[in-house]
Design a protein around this motif. Structure first.
Motif: not given
Lengths: 338, 337, 290
Positions: B18-19, B22-23, B26-27, B29, B302, B305, B308-309
């Protein structure tokens, strides 16, 4: 005549309520106990029976006012310096509490807790020897497999076994006085009998004086030498066990006896109607009068004094026995003033 | 409890998926064409170069395929390439992780030690000035913006009074100790270089304190309230009836029982620690992944970050799992069953 | 007076009035202080433009002046009055925190209530989404989202709502699950009330206490995170006097400690105020979770 082991004179305890008002939980009681004897203190919750004992051991929470006198072997306990009373607590006076599950620390083994009880009063004993002693104590109170049991946690014990362990811990330093606060209330009926038998045996074998606090007159009947019945912060009847049972003078005591189921089945279980008063709303006069079938004109006004009547001492304006004549307690509860 | 831990273990891969998803979303977007970061401006008009770069970075593939590739890369530990450092994000993070871990562990030690002591003090002297002071100190720590307290303390202790050195892990032009654990303090000790150890420790002290202070509040609070609750328990009365002095009731009986809620809260403080570490590293120029993330975020890098996330989430999930296990281990009532 | 029967005392409007008066009386002193501090900041937001303060965006004095009678908190690198900027900073931080918390509460509570009430697939999907979201360390998720959306307070606010909504979804779901079992709810269902009506009329009104208490506490935390994002350059952009970016400016002018001092104290006061007030409310309404 020996000096009393415990001698309580005019002990008064007050709590401060949230609004700052002081409420009297104990209105000046007198009790005494000879060495090796058993005193049963009987009363419903809120009667002040437990806090009397907690008070002279200085185990009540802060913000409690304790007045009067409580002498143990002639030494005054009220106002005693904390360091001094700690030497008495757990050494000369052992305690057993109602709920052995919450009374033990859940994250330490029972062995550790008994060892602590021993070593708090004698640093010279090594931990290993103290654990051996704990095993011996477990054996004394008939806990099977003591060597294994001392390494277990409280939750691994059954209720009855926990209470045995609690008794073992209280006996760790061979106390002269054992205070048992509702020791059987949290237990099953059959286990209750076993624990009472155990206390009786220990008293025979070790000659310990005991104060047995209970709400159940049946619990003290077989073991106590003397009984004090408490209601609303006062002792209402006091005397040797036999006269208290057979020459009952106070209607409340009679009510409690009525509340004991009889084995022959003639007297069905009887309850005293109503609920005991809270210390913040105690009725004036005799605290029992709203629930009493015999209450008369002086009862709501005048607080009766505890008067020696030969058999027992009783605090009542209309005692059941003017002489040593037995009265069937059940009739009192029917509201028939005999 | 064991069943619960097993359930948590099974859930972790799914949470990680899931993480990662989401990542990935985001990438996709990300504002600004990733091409712009990869292709120099003047070559943008050259379709050959652009297509070559697209093919190299997989930008010409359809979205589902890119997703599969992305997850596949993650599984191999490939977090992508940073736009700004032009190096694999995993390499950047691996290089900087020890610095962050050293800071976070030191802060955890300080925070726990401080929180335990303050909690004990304020429970022992409940209602007194000592209690009040301990609680205020703890509360302020958890309420202060850490980038501000760091700044002010740095000003006071480093600029004004020169008690501690300034920012960074070591003074400029000092060679770090040979890499064993990546923790300069420990590596300096292993190398037997005491002056270097002192320097590393002096640099670590202030940021670790700032970060530790931030979690002290939570710890003090839970320790104090558990201790006070413990002191009113039946077992505390039993201990007093045995003749235990109040200090022993507190330390011998209430404290062991307070360890259980403390352990549960430690996982929770980890979230605070990560947040705090990011900001502390930014203030103290601490070359860890926090300051890396800040720089990446500021330059809209991105992949960096995002990497790291993901790493932070893995650490976060592991910390919570460890908390559960520690909780089960510390509580004898659970251990047996 | 003689007409007042015990029943009239129970009428809703009266009870409500007496309730709020009574509530204030029962709040601990710290909670009252917290409430007053929050009130101060709200009033500041509403009236600060009327105050006799220097223009927060204009150069009003010499650069980097330490605090003085004229400039209470000194001046910054551009000669702007730090005290005026701190006070004006409330216009950014307070409303943004309010909007973020409100959005997180509305979104989270709605999804949580639906998950708890309908169960099944709704529940699974919503709660798995919650599980994934809370697997991210909050600041990293906020940074990632803000980095994707680009800097600016609006984007930072969206990022913070994404971070915070799961908390309220969990809270509300637990509440709904608990209250769904109440007898009066079963009675309403048996009486043939529609499902949404049962949820809206019979369940939700009982579920707000923990959410409101949490929202009070989170308000300060949102102010803190918003300032943090601004501090690392993902929130407010210069020259707006946002507290986090003011501290960030202070960090570059290291020897002029006063630039950062005011905004730091402002953030501290908001965070303290909300935790004081939240604690007090929790003691009164929600002892279980304390």
């Amino acid at each position: 005549m020996t000096a009393p082991l415990l001698d309580i004179r005019d002990l008064r305890i007050s709590f401060q309520a949230r609004d700052g008002q002081w409420a009297e939980a104990l209105c000046g009681i007198d009790l005494s106990l000879e060495p090796g004897k058993v005193l049963g203190i009987v009363g419903e919750s809120g009667s002040g029976k437990s806090i009397a004992m907690m008070a002279f051991l200085q185990l009540l929470p802060r913000g409690t006012r304790v007045e009067g006198s409580a002498k143990f072997r002639g030494e005054e306990l009220i106002g005693m310096a904390p360091a001094r009373i700690r030497k008495i607590r757990g050494k000369a006076i052992g305690c057993i509490f109602q709920d052995p599950l919450s009374a033990f620390n859940p994250v330490k083994t029972l062995g550790q807790q008994v060892v602590e009880a021993i070593r708090l009063h004698d640093r010279t004993i090594s931990k290993r020897d103290a654990l051996k002693e704990a095993e011996r104590l477990f054996e004394l109170v008939a806990i099977p497999q003591p060597a294994r049991r001392v390494r277990q946690y409280p939750h691994e014990f059954s209720g009855g076994m926990r209470q045995r362990a609690m008794i073992a811990m209280a006996l760790a330093n061979k106390p002269d006085l054992l205070i048992a606060d509702e020791p059987t209330t949290a237990l099953d009926v059959t286990v209750q009998a076993q624990i009472l038998d155990l206390l009786g045996e220990l008293r025979e074998e070790l000659g310990i004086g005991m104060v047995l606090i209970t709400h159940d007159l049946g619990v003290v009947a077989g073991i106590a030498d003397e009984i004090a019945v408490m209601y609303g912060g006062s002792v209402v009847e006091r005397g040797a066990t036999e006269p208290v049972f057979y020459e009952t003078a106070h209607p409340y005591t009679a009510g409690l006896i009525g509340a004991v189921p009889t084995l022959d089945g003639t007297g069905a279980l009887r309850q005293i109607e109503g609920t005991p008063p809270s210390i913040f709303s105690r009725p004036p006069g005799c605290a029992f009068h709203p629930r009493c079938g015999r209450a008369g004109a002086p009862c709501p006004v005048d607080t009766p004094r505890l008067l020696d009547r030969g058999g027992t001492a009783c605090a009542c304006h209309f005692p059941l026995t003017e002489t040593a004549e037995a009265v069937r307690p059940a009739r009192v509860l029917d509201g028939d003033p005999a | 409890m064991l069943a619960y831990i097993v359930r948590r273990l099974i859930a972790i891969p799914f949470l990680l998926l899931g993480v990662a998803s989401v990542s990935f979303v985001l990438a996709q977007m990300t504002k600004g064409d990733p091409l712009a970061a990869l292709v120099p401006e003047r070559m943008m008009s050259n379709p050959e170069i652009v297509n070559a770069v697209k093919a190299e970075w997989g930008l010409d593939q359809p979205l589902p395929l890119r997703y599969v590739t992305y997850i596949g890369n993650l599984l191999q530990g490939d977090l992508g390439t940073s736009f700004t450092t032009r190096r694999p994000v995993s390499t950047d993070i691996a290089e900087r992780l020890p610095a962050t871990l050293e800071l976070v562990i030191a802060a955890m030690i300080i925070g726990t030690a401080l929180g335990l002591s303050l909690g004990l003090l304020s429970a022992r002297f409940r209602g007194t000035a000592t209690d009040g002071l301990a609680r205020v100190f703890a509360l302020i720590g958890s309420s202060l913006p850490i980038f501000w307290s760091g700044l002010i303390l740095l000003y006071i202790f480093s600029v004004r009074f020169s008690i501690v050195p300034g920012t960074g892990r070591l003074p400029p032009r000092v060679t770090p100790p040979p890499d064993v654990t990546g923790f300069y303090t420990i590596d300096a000790l292993i190398a037997g270089d005491l002056p270097l150890f002192t320097q590393a420790l002096a640099h670590l002290a202030l940021p670790a304190f700032v970060l530790g202070w931030a979690v002290t509040g939570i710890i003090t609070r839970i320790v104090r309230s558990s201790l006070i609750e413990g002191l009113s328990q039946d077992y505390a009365r039993t201990a007093r009836a045995k003749g235990a002095p109040e200090r022993r009731v507190l330390i011998g009986h209430a404290l062991p029982n307070a360890m259980i809620p403390l352990l549960t809260i430690l996982g929770f403080t980890f979230a605070y620690l990560i947040t705090g570490a990011v900001l502390t590293e930014a203030i103290f120029a601490w070359p860890g992944i926090g300051s890396y993330a800040v720089r990446a975020a500021a330059s809209l890098d991105y992949p960096a970050i995002g990497g790291v996330t993901i790493v932070g989430s893995v650490a976060f999930l592991l910390a919570n799992l460890l908390t559960d296990i520690a909780y089960a281990w510390a509580n004898p009532r659970i251990k047996v069953h | 007076m003689a007409m007042t029967s015990p029943d009239t005392a129970g009428l809703p409007p009266r009870r409500r009035f007496a309730g709020s008066r009574d509530l204030w009386r029962r709040l601990p002193v710290t909670a009252k202080i917290g409430a007053l501090m929050l009130l101060f900041w709200v009033l500041t937001v509403l009236t600060v433009s009327l105050w006799p303060l220097a223009d927060p965006l204009a150069m009003v004095g010499r650069r980097l002046q330490p605090p003085s009678g004229e400039h209470w908190l000194g001046t910054d690198a551009l000669g702007r009055d730090v005290f005026a900027r701190t006070m004006y900073g409330a216009i950014w931080s307070i409303p943004i925190a309010f909007v973020v918390v409100a959005c997180a509460v509305v979104i989270g509570s709605t999804l949580g209530a639906l998950a708890g009430f309908f169960g099944g697939w709704n529940d699974s999907i919503i709660m798995r989404l919650v599980d994934v979201t809370v697997s991210f360390p909050p600041i990293l998720l906020a940074m990632a989202v803000a980095a994707v959306l680009g800097p600016g307070l609006a984007n930072a606010s969206i990022a913070m709502v994404i971070v915070w909504w799961p908390i309220y979804a969990r809270l509300m779901r637990a509440q709904v699950l608990e209250k769904r079992e109440n007898e009066h709810v079963e009675a309403a269902v048996a009486g043939g009330a529609g499902r949404l009506r049962v949820l809206g009329v019979h369940i939700l009104p009982l579920c707000w206490a923990p959410t409101l208490i949490n929202a009070t506490m989170d308000f300060g935390q949102v102010v803190l995170l918003a300032a943090s994002l601004s501090f690392i350059g993902l929130g407010a952009t210069p020259p707006s006097p946002e507290w986090g970016s003011m501290i960030s400016e202070g960090a570059t002018k290291f020897y002029s400690w006063w630039i950062a001092f005011g905004p730091g104290m402002a953030i501290l006061s908001v965070v303290l105020a909300t935790s004081f007030l939240g604690d007090g409310l929790r003691d009164l309404f929600d002892r279980r979770s304390a």
